[in-house]
Design a protein around this motif. Structure first.
Motif, short mmCIF file in Angstrom:
data_model
loop_
_atom_site.label_atom_id
_atom_site.label_comp_id
_atom_site.label_asym_id
_atom_site.label_seq_id
_atom_site.Cartn_x
_atom_site.Cartn_y
_atom_site.Cartn_z
N ASP A 1 -39.53 -19.35 -6.10
CA ASP A 1 -39.67 -20.69 -6.70
C ASP A 1 -40.44 -20.65 -8.02
OD1 ASP A 1 -38.27 -21.88 -4.69
OD2 ASP A 1 -40.05 -22.50 -3.55
N GLY A 2 -41.30 -19.66 -8.16
CA GLY A 2 -42.10 -19.60 -9.38
C GLY A 2 -41.65 -18.53 -10.34
N ALA A 3 -40.43 -18.02 -10.14
CA ALA A 3 -39.98 -16.90 -10.99
C ALA A 3 -39.23 -17.40 -12.23
CB ALA A 3 -39.08 -15.96 -10.19
N TYR A 4 -39.30 -16.61 -13.27
CA TYR A 4 -38.51 -16.85 -14.48
C TYR A 4 -37.03 -16.82 -14.11
CZ TYR A 4 -36.44 -15.82 -19.03
OH TYR A 4 -35.67 -15.85 -20.15
N GLN A 5 -36.23 -17.65 -14.78
CA GLN A 5 -34.82 -17.82 -14.41
C GLN A 5 -33.87 -17.26 -15.47
OE1 GLN A 5 -32.86 -18.70 -12.20
NE2 GLN A 5 -33.87 -19.96 -10.69
N PRO A 6 -33.60 -15.96 -15.46
CA PRO A 6 -32.72 -15.42 -16.51
C PRO A 6 -31.30 -15.98 -16.45
CG PRO A 6 -33.19 -13.74 -14.86
CD PRO A 6 -34.04 -14.93 -14.51
N SER A 7 -30.89 -16.54 -15.31
CA SER A 7 -29.53 -17.04 -15.19
C SER A 7 -29.37 -18.47 -15.71
CB SER A 7 -29.06 -17.00 -13.73
OG SER A 7 -29.02 -15.68 -13.27
N HIS A 8 -30.48 -19.13 -16.04
CA HIS A 8 -30.36 -20.47 -16.61
C HIS A 8 -29.65 -20.38 -17.97
CE1 HIS A 8 -31.37 -24.29 -18.42
NE2 HIS A 8 -31.70 -24.73 -17.22
N PRO A 9 -28.64 -21.23 -18.22
CA PRO A 9 -27.88 -21.13 -19.48
C PRO A 9 -28.76 -21.28 -20.72
CG PRO A 9 -26.83 -22.68 -17.96
CD PRO A 9 -28.13 -22.30 -17.33
N GLY A 10 -29.93 -21.89 -20.56
CA GLY A 10 -30.81 -22.09 -21.71
C GLY A 10 -31.81 -20.95 -21.89
#
Ligand SMILES: *Cc1c(COP(=O)(O)O)cnc(C)c1O
Length: 468
Positions: free
Chosen positions: A81-90
């Motif tokens: 839940d607190g991890a960086y999201q490399p898959s977010h399109p932004g």
């Protein structure tokens, strides 16, 4: 068989070590449920922001008695839940793309196999696979037969190993006065390398770049002559294929010519750009890669091989052994060419080759080309949408671009980049804010396959409105 003192077996609890003589349905459930969490996390990436708003606060200490499976899954969820999201399109700030799905599976298997690339007897098949895959890279990138390589946990290590190997060619009594030449825009890992190598404070000499961000050839030749007069040996020239702020590619053919004339080692730091040499239609962007004596490649950066994935290719296979071989008196002699631990800096090392190999198998040649070309396309689309009257671009020829408002003072540029980054994050776009020259600018890395034209329209329009 019983599982040893203190460990329950045959119950519905997750055993700490999988049974060697029976299929373990509890382990399967645990892996299924962990995978389920991961798939949910990946599949809901775009509902959150690239940078998480929550700070994870998991229980850090191991409890007195080990916790149960549901608790382990809860623990994992808290961290996710607190991890960086490399898959977010932004997510467009850094060279950290979403993970290839085959690499995810390979990483799991890698952990389960728990082989050790230190020595052949601890990773028989995988040691051979690593060597073969390095050969494939070498051949694909145009190196002669006999070129060898080794995988490393990141480009920093690959660069360090290259420079240590290069130093071997200089007489021991001259090494201490050695110098490494690179451009002003080269990566900070080179500074780390010369420090670790115990060289003098002025050992890394960074030369000017031209308006395209490429190492200035005149400056390089001038410095080589000056070093010669000072009696200081140049251990290596480092050309960068894809600089970190703007993706500039140094003129490797010409630099190689100079290096040949002066008898100096050429290392190419292709942590960002070398992968473009893998596809026929993009190889021209990094022409001259194969003139290097050594080359750093980071498949973790654009191809999406899960971290860490880097490799060092070496034209002369004896050079790595000269630098790193110590003998491994507690191991059997290898049947193949060498032990992994004899040709690199790392000792115990996971089979990172597995996720690289399987990831490339998944993509295939056409898939690799698609990843590369679509990143270039996105970068082109994005820069075309930026208002040319408002912004000065610092770009090279790859998939990243830095920019700042034209005519701003350093102070104004610093303030603009800070405010604009904040506004973009509110709109779920994450760009980075590198220091380039004497002030900060904004930088976008277009390596995320989930970023669509609509995202790029929206992003560029927010940026075009940011200058008042
Ligand atoms: C990222 C990078 C490195 C270092 O690689 P790590 O894998 O982060 O250690 C080296 N050189 C360049 C040009 C880079 O962009």
């Amino acid at each position: 068989m019983h599982a040893g003192p203190g460990f329950k077996s045959g119950s519905t609890d997750l055993a700490p070590f999988a049974s060697p003589d029976a299929f373990d349905p509890v382990l399967r459930d645990f892996l299924h449920q962990s995978s389920e969490l991961l798939c949910r996390w990946l599949g809901s990436s775009d509902q959150r922001t690239p940078l998480p708003t929550i700070r994870p606060a998991p229980e850090v200490n191991p409890a007195l008695h080990g916790v149960s499976m549901p608790q382990l899954l809860d623990d994992l969820q808290i961290v996710m839940d607190g991890a960086y999201q490399p898959s977010h399109p932004g997510a467009l700030a850094h060279l950290d793309p979403p993970p290839l799905t085959a690499s995810i599976a390979a990483d799991l298997i890698c952990a389960g196999l728990n082989n050790n690339l230190l020595a052949e007897e601890l990773s028989p098949g995988l040691s051979a696979l690593e060597l073969e895959l390095c050969r494939w890279f070498a051949q694909r990138l145009g190196f002669p037969d006999g070129t060898t390589g080794v995988l490393a946990s990141g480009g920093t290590l690959s660069n360090l190993m290259a420079l240590v190997a290069a130093r071997e060619r200089v007489k021991p009594e001259h090494r201490q006065r050695g110098v490494v030449l690179c451009s002003r825009d080269a990566h900070v890992s080179l500074l780390k390398a010369v420090r670790v190598m115990g060289l003098r404070d002025d050992a890394l000499q960074q030369l000017s770049v031209d308006s395209e961000g490429r190492l200035c050839l005149d400056a390089l030749e001038e410095r080589l002559v000056a070093l010669h007069h000072q009696g200081r040996p140049c251990l290596a020239v480092v050309a960068t294929a894809g600089t970190t702020v703007r993706g500039a590619v140094d003129s490797m053919d010409q630099i190689a010519g100079l290096c040949q004339r002066y008898g100096i080692w050429l290392h190419v730091d292709g942590a960002i750009g070398a992968v473009f040499g893998l596809a026929p239609s993009t190889a021209e962007l990094v022409r001259g890669l194969s003139s290097a004596d050594s080359l750093t490649v980071n498949p973790q950066k654009l191809l999406g091989i899960t971290k860490a994935s880097s490799l060092l290719l070496m034209r002369d296979p004896t050079q790595l052994r000269l630098a790193f071989s110590t003998g491994l008196p507690y191991m059997e002699a290898p049947l193949g060419e060498h032990h992994g631990g004899e040709v690199g800096l790392q000792g115990t090392r996971p089979a990172e080759v597995l996720k690289l190999w399987l990831g490339l198998r998944q993509l295939g040649e056409t898939g690799i080309e698609t990843v590369l070309r679509s990143a270039l396309d996105r970068c082109r689309q994005f820069t075309q949408r930026l208002d040319p009257h408002q912004f000065t671009l610092h770009n090279g020829s790859l998939h990243l671009v830095a920019f700042r408002p034209s005519g701003h003072s350093d102070q104004q540029s610093d303030r603009w980049s800070e405010t604009t980054r904040r506004i973009l994050i509110q709109h779920r776009f994450m760009l980075s804010r590198p220091l380039y020259g004497s002030s900060h600018c904004l930088k976008a890395v277009l390596g995320n396959p989930h970023t669509t034209s609509e995202h790029l329209d929206q992003l560029a329009s927010l940026i075009n409105q940011s200058v008042i």
